[in-house]
Design an enzyme around this catalytic site. Structure first.
Site, PDB file in Angstrom:
ATOM      1  N   GLN A  29       0.850  -8.965  -6.901  1.00  0.00           N
ATOM      2  CA  GLN A  29       0.496 -10.370  -7.150  1.00  0.00           C
ATOM      3  C   GLN A  29       1.312 -10.997  -8.272  1.00  0.00           C
ATOM      4  O   GLN A  29       1.335 -12.223  -8.395  1.00  0.00           O
ATOM      5  CB  GLN A  29      -1.002 -10.488  -7.499  1.00  0.00           C
ATOM      6  CG  GLN A  29      -1.931 -10.132  -6.359  1.00  0.00           C
ATOM      7  CD  GLN A  29      -1.865 -11.100  -5.181  1.00  0.00           C
ATOM      8  OE1 GLN A  29      -1.296 -12.195  -5.270  1.00  0.00           O
ATOM      9  NE2 GLN A  29      -2.429 -10.689  -4.058  1.00  0.00           N
ATOM     10  N   CYS A  40     -20.222  -8.890   1.929  1.00  0.00           N
ATOM     11  CA  CYS A  40     -21.327  -8.731   2.868  1.00  0.00           C
ATOM     12  C   CYS A  40     -20.829  -8.551   4.299  1.00  0.00           C
ATOM     13  O   CYS A  40     -21.422  -7.830   5.073  1.00  0.00           O
ATOM     14  CB  CYS A  40     -22.257  -9.941   2.799  1.00  0.00           C
ATOM     15  SG  CYS A  40     -23.083 -10.049   1.211  1.00  0.00           S
ATOM     16  N   THR A  69       0.828  -1.203   0.000  1.00  0.00           N
ATOM     17  CA  THR A  69       0.000   0.000   0.000  1.00  0.00           C
ATOM     18  C   THR A  69       0.866   1.259   0.000  1.00  0.00           C
ATOM     19  O   THR A  69       0.604   2.209  -0.747  1.00  0.00           O
ATOM     20  CB  THR A  69      -0.934  -0.005   1.236  1.00  0.00           C
ATOM     21  OG1 THR A  69      -1.744  -1.187   1.188  1.00  0.00           O
ATOM     22  CG2 THR A  69      -1.808   1.229   1.280  1.00  0.00           C
TER      23      THR A  69
END
Ligand SMILES: *Cc1c(COP(=O)(O)O)cnc(C)c1O
Length: 405
Positions: free
Chosen positions: A178, A323, A72
């Site tokens: 990645q 969710c 990040t």
């Protein structure tokens, strides 16, 4: 119960050789590499060696690497630097499927008055190249794009895009967190200006990252302080972790062939086996993809429930719906790809590594169908071995998605 860890895109186990290389630098070899005495000198020498190991994996010069605290920070540094060194340019190009480290930073910059273009992808997750070309303007300060997507493993043609940007005099950064260690990378043969990576995705610890900055590129530091990293990132070096990242890079280079043969074969066997379950599909191009990742939708059931049952059986994976984070939205990546919501909701990412075995895949292929059958039997959208036709499924864009609630 034995754990089957298929979540290596989230993070990886620290390799025993990496830990072993690190340990002497916690106690004993504790000198500050900037110190003028021998305790500092021995550590400075070890740092040089580690930097060389990482540079060899990337095909660049050791001096082109800046250590950071994580992937990040590397992404943020690249974006910050491109904008600070070109204050006249107020436009940034990215894609709709980037990692949150880039997406949320771009959203922040938008609120600061920058113009942001997020290029789309097709149903397979491949970048809209025409859209990208049309987005480039003389006002564009930076193009930043994933090399490999963390959710689907889909690869963007970043070498081609870097050439395009170079011709137009636009700085190009890629988030390769990645991609590093999974596909061959040789930066000196590319026009890539900046590249981000993170240690914990390649069997080094969490909390160490790096940013490649092409020699000669204008650079503005994100962390202003001492002369460390050539004045490009202040703060005393995280010595043990940098040593660990060096060893991890060396091992990743040695294991690259295995990643693209044995690991890929494991992934393919797992994927092919899971696709035998009815109403399943792969999300993302099966050709243009990392060797270790598969993202599969199990229609009419919910990803979070699948994860829960898998975890109960010892399998660690991750889901493409969000969710649990309090939102009803499926992943922004699958949405950008236009995956139907009944499928996006039941999507699972399985990401392998050289630490996985054939037995684990066999075991997973035994457990998965049981979980899916059990959940479909409970699903209001499934009846008598098939989907309910007239169920009046609601879109997730509404607040009353019946799958989420
Ligand atoms: C993990 C990841 C990051 C973030 O890395 P951290 O070290 O966790 O900050 C950024 N980009 C991609 C593609 C990732 O997979």
């Amino acid at each position: 119960m034995k754990t089957i860890y298929f979540d290596n895109n989230a993070t990886t186990d620290v390799d025993p050789q990496v830990l072993e290389a690190m340990l002497p630098y916690f106690q004993g070899r504790y000198g500050n590499p900037s110190s003028m005495h021998h305790k500092g000198g021995e550590v400075a020498a070890a740092l040089r060696e580690a930097r060389k190991q990482l540079a060899d994996l990337l095909g660049c010069e050791p001096g082109e690497i800046i250590y950071t605290s994580c992937g990040t920070e590397s992404d943020n540094t690249a974006m910050w630097s491109a904008l600070r060194t070109q204050p006249d340019r107020r436009h940034l190009v990215s894609s709709r499927v980037e990692h949150s480290a880039v997406i949320n930073n771009a959203a922040f910059l938008k609120r600061q008055g920058y113009r942001i273009t997020e290029v789309g992808v097709d149903r397979e997750g491949l970048l809209d190249m025409e859209g990208l070309k049309n987005a480039l303007t003389p006002d564009t300060a930076l193009v930043t794009l994933l090399w490999a997507n963390n959710e689907t493993g889909v690869l963007f043609p970043v070498e081609e895009i870097a050439r395009l940007c170079s011709e137009k005099g636009i700085v190009f950064h890629t988030d390769a967190v990645q991609a590093v260690g999974k596909i061959p990378i040789n930066l000196k043969e590319t026009k890539i200006d900046m590249l981000s990576l993170a240690g914990h995705k390649i069997h080094a610890p969490k909390g160490i990252g790096a940013l490649y900055v092409r020699k000669g590129l204008k650079f503005a530091p994100f962390m202003i302080g001492g002369h460390q990293e050539g004045g490009r990132r202040g703060g005393t070096e995280n010595v043990p972790y940098i040593i660990g990242l060096g060893m991890a890079a060396k091992l990743a280079g040695e294991r690259l062939p295995e990643e693209n043969t044995r690991v890929k074969a494991l992934r393919d066997r797992l994927e092919d086996g899971l696709l035998k379950i009815p109403y399943t599909m792969v999300n993302g191009s099966r050709l243009c993809r990392l060797p270790n990742t598969t993202n599969i939708s199990f229609e009419y059931i919910e990803g979070e429930s699948i994860l829960f049952h898998l975890s109960h059986a010892g399998i660690c994976a991750s889901s493409g719906s969000a969710c649990t984070s309090g939102s009803l939205e499926p992943s922004h990546v699958l949405r950008a790809m236009g995956v139907p919501f009944t499928a996006a909701h039941g999507s699972i990412r399985l990401s392998l590594a050289t630490t996985n075995t054939d037995e684990e895949v066999t075991e997973a292929l035994r457990i998965f169908p049981e979980v899916v059958i059990k959940l479909r039997d409970l699903s209001p959208f499934w009846k008598d071995g098939g989907p309910v036709q007239e169920s009046g499924l609601l879109s997730c864009d509404t607040n009353n998605c019946q799958i989420c609630n």
